[in-house]
Design an enzyme around this catalytic site. Structure first.
Site, PDB file in Angstrom:
ATOM      1  N   ASP A  73       0.842  -1.198   0.000  1.00 37.58           N
ATOM      2  CA  ASP A  73       0.000   0.000   0.000  1.00 37.58           C
ATOM      3  C   ASP A  73       0.877   1.249   0.000  1.00 37.58           C
ATOM      4  OD1 ASP A  73       0.809   0.179   2.704  1.00 37.58           O
ATOM      5  OD2 ASP A  73      -0.892  -1.088   3.287  1.00 37.58           O
ATOM      6  N   ASP A  75       1.407   5.314   1.193  1.00 32.77           N
ATOM      7  CA  ASP A  75       1.053   6.465   2.019  1.00 32.77           C
ATOM      8  C   ASP A  75       1.674   7.704   1.390  1.00 32.77           C
ATOM      9  OD1 ASP A  75      -0.134   4.795   3.910  1.00 32.77           O
ATOM     10  OD2 ASP A  75       1.784   4.408   4.880  1.00 32.77           O
ATOM     11  N   ASP A 149       9.068   6.175  13.004  1.00 37.80           N
ATOM     12  CA  ASP A 149       9.692   5.212  13.918  1.00 37.80           C
ATOM     13  C   ASP A 149      11.152   4.875  13.592  1.00 37.80           C
ATOM     14  OD1 ASP A 149       8.767   3.891  11.672  1.00 37.80           O
ATOM     15  OD2 ASP A 149       7.577   2.394  12.752  1.00 37.80           O
TER      16      ASP A 149
HETATM   17  P1  ATP Z   1       3.801  -2.005   6.158  1.00 37.02           P
HETATM   18  O1  ATP Z   1       2.612  -1.184   5.712  1.00 37.02           O
HETATM   19  O2  ATP Z   1       4.560  -2.655   5.067  1.00 37.02           O
HETATM   20  O3  ATP Z   1       3.469  -2.908   7.259  1.00 37.02           O
HETATM   21  P2  ATP Z   1       4.766   0.576   6.955  1.00 37.02           P
HETATM   22  O4  ATP Z   1       6.129   1.046   7.361  1.00 37.02           O
HETATM   23  O5  ATP Z   1       4.151   1.221   5.769  1.00 37.02           O
HETATM   24  O6  ATP Z   1       4.857  -0.980   6.781  1.00 37.02           O
HETATM   25  P3  ATP Z   1       2.495   1.529   8.390  1.00 37.02           P
HETATM   26  O7  ATP Z   1       1.899   1.021   9.652  1.00 37.02           O
HETATM   27  O8  ATP Z   1       1.696   1.491   7.151  1.00 37.02           O
HETATM   28  O9  ATP Z   1       3.844   0.731   8.212  1.00 37.02           O
HETATM   29  O10 ATP Z   1       2.983   3.004   8.690  1.00 37.02           O
HETATM   30  C1  ATP Z   1       3.378   3.921   7.678  1.00 37.02           C
HETATM   31  C2  ATP Z   1       4.500   4.797   8.198  1.00 37.02           C
HETATM   32  O11 ATP Z   1       4.060   5.563   9.313  1.00 37.02           O
HETATM   33  C3  ATP Z   1       5.723   4.044   8.703  1.00 37.02           C
HETATM   34  O12 ATP Z   1       6.597   3.722   7.650  1.00 37.02           O
HETATM   35  C4  ATP Z   1       6.339   5.049   9.667  1.00 37.02           C
HETATM   36  O13 ATP Z   1       7.053   6.041   8.988  1.00 37.02           O
HETATM   37  C5  ATP Z   1       5.103   5.687  10.287  1.00 37.02           C
HETATM   38  N1  ATP Z   1       4.665   4.993  11.514  1.00 37.02           N
HETATM   39  C6  ATP Z   1       3.764   3.991  11.609  1.00 37.02           C
HETATM   40  N2  ATP Z   1       3.584   3.605  12.875  1.00 37.02           N
HETATM   41  C7  ATP Z   1       4.371   4.400  13.619  1.00 37.02           C
HETATM   42  C8  ATP Z   1       4.645   4.514  15.017  1.00 37.02           C
HETATM   43  N3  ATP Z   1       4.047   3.709  15.881  1.00 37.02           N
HETATM   44  N4  ATP Z   1       5.529   5.453  15.418  1.00 37.02           N
HETATM   45  C9  ATP Z   1       6.127   6.283  14.524  1.00 37.02           C
HETATM   46  N5  ATP Z   1       5.933   6.200  13.209  1.00 37.02           N
HETATM   47  C10 ATP Z   1       5.070   5.297  12.745  1.00 37.02           C
HETATM   48 MG    MG Z   2       2.136   0.913   5.047  1.00 36.14          MG
END
Ligand code: ATP
Ligand code: MG
Length: 446
Positions: A73, A75, A149
């Site tokens: 996905d 963002d 994060d």
């Molecule tokens: P995936 O979607 O593949 O599981 P992702 O890194 O995209 O991994 P998401 O949960 O979709 O994870 O979050 C998108 C982004 O938002 C992350 O890449 C990070 O930059 C930020 N993020 C998400 N959760 C947190 C958190 N708990 N603390 C700080 N930043 C966060």
């Molecule tokens: Mg994501």
């Protein structure tokens, strides 16, 4: 990829609050394949930029693009505020309270658009353990990068100019396959203990090492997981279990002592070789399903993880004189009330789990015509898969699973003959009653 990393273009002069310059890499340096980018994410960024805003693809999608993996996905991060974003798209919805984000929809495809956030420094929005309760202050792109994060999750990609903006050495960590928290790990885990579970998931999924400073506070802070609302933990646990690396995640969770607050029974259960084998088999199957592009049902997953503590409770209620079926439901209630506190298992899921469990004795028994009723049961397939797992783990004879496999694949006359065979080999209920009556009489005489 990454060749010529040091030959970087020092683009914008933006400095992070830590005083670090953002590194801007051109296409020949980051090596992102634009074909892996979603056309809709591209469209969202272009629309925002045309309206005069800054906009980038951000987070996990950029990380995956750099790893040459098609992101699941996308963002987008922007300096436009939620209302301004919403006005630019036909189907856009503002959602969330803790994080207000905008969902932009194109058919089934969803692009999540977030306004740049500033780190929440205000003590009033934290609980007594330091956990951030709200995180909705808008900020600059540099500030937005600081509150993400991990270094590898804090990179921004502009599809229009094909430039990559790296604020915290994410590209270097990606190259060295290291997961590193941005800022002081102790503080960042206190702000949001779920980040520790994210360390587990990403290190298992990407096969990355955990930076020593990031790892250090994890065991000491593991109990902070208790302060996180169950619904949020549930979402994160599902992500762990369906990451395609559930086995690995479970082992890293245990290494860091994080499992105790999610599955308190796990240590005791895994100390038994048979249970360990059962859980291992279940997670291996789940991982294989995910890698084959299939889904995994949360009900089935929790039914396997909770099966052994459930069996102990079931046995306990039977020993207290309850009959088989009422004892089964009492045991399920015990387990759900215990887990409900930790993971807020939703009713839909507990009802799946209960069905899978309560079908087990019936599938083992294979009593006469009821077999046809079982076949029509909505949860038959899941219960049958569960039964096969129990056979493979050596908990019940393989013959039971084989019988069902043959029965499912047989035509009507073959099914009838299988049932007749069973009736001949199993003692009839009247004979069983007589025998048990004789046994009771003997023991009374004794
Ligand atoms: P995936 O979607 O593949 O599981 P992702 O890194 O995209 O991994 P998401 O949960 O979709 O994870 O979050 C998108 C982004 O938002 C992350 O890449 C990070 O930059 C930020 N993020 C998400 N959760 C947190 C958190 N708990 N603390 C700080 N930043 C966060
Ligand atoms: Mg994501």
């Amino acid at each position: 990829m990454f060749k010529g990393l040091f030959n970087i273009i020092r683009g914008k002069k933006g400095r992070t609050p830590a005083g670090r310059k953002a590194t801007v890499l051109g296409p020949s340096h980051h090596g992102i394949n634009p074909k892996l980018l979603s056309a809709n994410a591209d469209r969202v960024v272009a629309t925002l930029q045309k309206a005069g805003f800054d906009a980038f693809v951000v987070g996990g999608a950029v990380r995956d693009l750099l790893l040459g993996v098609k992101p699941k996905d996308f963002d987008v991060a922007t300096n436009a505020e939620p209302e301004q974003i919403k006005r630019l798209f036909r189907r856009a919805f503002i959602i969330g309270r803790r994080f207000q984000i905008v969902h932009v929809l194109f058919g089934q495809d969803l692009i999540e658009v977030t306004t740049f956030r500033a780190p929440g420094d205000d003590e009033r929005v934290r609980d007594s353990a330091g956990r951030l309760l709200r995180d909705n202050t808008f900020g600059t792109q540099e500030e937005d990068a600081v509150r993400r994060d991990f270094t590898i999750n804090a990179m921004y990609y502009d599809p229009q100019t094909q430039t990559l903006h790296d604020y915290h050495g994410g590209i270097r960590d990606l190259q060295n396959r290291i997961l590193r928290v941005i800022g002081d790990p102790m503080e960042r885990f206190r702000e949001d203990p779920v980040r520790m579970l994210r360390v587990v998931r990403f290190s298992a999924k990407l096969g990355f090492g955990i930076d020593a400073d990031t790892r250090k506070p994890m065991v000491p802070l593991s109990s902070l997981i208790n302060n996180v609302p169950g619904a949020r933990l549930f979402d994160e646990v599902i992500k762990l279990l369906t990451s395609g690396y559930a086995m690995k995640c479970l082992s890293v969770l245990r290494e860091q002592g994080l499992h105790r607050n999610l599955f308190p029974f796990l240590d005791e259960a895994l100390a038994r070789a048979d249970v360990s084998r059962f859980i291992e088999l279940s997670l291996q199957r789940t991982d294989a399903r995910i890698h084959a592009g299939k889904t995994a049902s949360p009900g089935f997953l929790f039914a396997t993880l909770l099966w052994h503590p459930f069996q102990e409770r079931w046995q306990h209620h039977r020993e207290n004189g309850e009959h088989l079926v009422p004892a089964l439901h009492l045991a399920a209630d015990d387990i759900f009330s215990d887990q409900a506190e930790k993971l807020a298992l939703q009713r839909r899921i507990t009802s799946d789990i209960r069905d899978i469990w309560s079908l087990q004795p019936r599938l083992e028994k294979r009593a006469g015509r009821t077999v046809y009723k079982l076949l029509e049961n909505e949860r038959f397939r899941a219960a049958y898969d569960f039964l096969l797992l129990r056979c493979e783990a050596g908990e019940i004879p393989a013959e039971t699973g084989d019988w069902w496999t043959t029965f499912i694949n047989a035509d009507n006359p073959e099914r009838e003959s299988l049932l007749a065979d069973r009736q001949r080999s199993a003692p009839s209920s009247s004979r069983r009653r007589r025998r048990s009556g004789q046994r009771q009489q003997k023991s009374a005489e004794a």
